[in-house]
Design an enzyme around this catalytic site. Structure first.
Site, short mmCIF file in Angstrom:
data_model
loop_
_atom_site.label_atom_id
_atom_site.label_comp_id
_atom_site.label_asym_id
_atom_site.label_seq_id
_atom_site.Cartn_x
_atom_site.Cartn_y
_atom_site.Cartn_z
N GLY A 23 101.19 2.53 49.72
CA GLY A 23 102.52 3.09 49.57
C GLY A 23 103.18 2.84 48.23
N HIS A 24 102.48 2.14 47.32
CA HIS A 24 103.12 1.74 46.03
C HIS A 24 102.16 1.98 44.88
CE1 HIS A 24 105.18 -0.94 43.11
NE2 HIS A 24 106.24 -0.69 43.83
N PHE A 25 101.88 3.01 44.39
CA PHE A 25 102.27 4.35 44.81
C PHE A 25 100.99 5.10 45.08
CE2 PHE A 25 105.52 2.71 41.94
CZ PHE A 25 106.67 2.90 42.69
#
Length: 148
Positions: free
Chosen positions: A49-51
């Site tokens: 999720g990052h990224f």
């Protein structure tokens, strides 16, 4: 000065997957300094999720890796190991700077020096490098607290 493999690291830190952020200790001089490494792989759970299209290690996790290395140095300096009755907490981060993104495939070199230790509060100078370049630095403060 001594080195530590992952098995010794596990003896000196209470952290476990997915939050163990020290893979090896290259040198440790109790009462003075430690140099450790964290191998950053695309398999890290935070990269989902990052990224997703440009994976970057969160700065807060770089600080955590530095703090974990500082924890090992503290335990080695005290001649003890972590137990279930106490924990070291962050109590301050001063002068934190992030100079370059850390991405999958990088190897973080974590260098920590004890600045002072007084009444159970430790202050450290901390620096993370990739390929000899500083990517993050800060002064970290930690304190041991009994949890029983």
């Amino acid at each position: 000065m001594s080195s530590m493999d992952i098995h010794e690291v596990l003896e000196h830190l209470p952290h476990r997957y997915p939050f163990l952020l020290v893979d090896r200790v290259l040198t440790c001089e109790p009462g003075k300094s430690i140099e450790a490494i964290k191998n950053v792989t695309i398999n890290e759970p935070f990269f989902q999720g990052h990224f997703p299209h440009h994976p970057v290690m969160p700065g807060v996790l770089i600080m955590e890796a530095l703090a974990q290395a500082a924890g090992i140095l503290s335990f080695k300096t005290m001649g003890t190991k972590p137990d279930e009755n106490s924990v070291f907490y962050f109590v301050g981060i001063d002068n934190a700077r992030f100079k370059k993104p850390v991405t999958a495939g990088d190897q973080l070199h974590l260098h920590i020096e004890i600045m002072r230790q007084m009444r159970g509060i430790w202050k450290f100078k901390a620096e993370a490098k990739v390929d000899g370049e500083v990517v993050a630095e800060a002064e970290l403060m930690c304190a041991k607290r009994d949890i029983v």
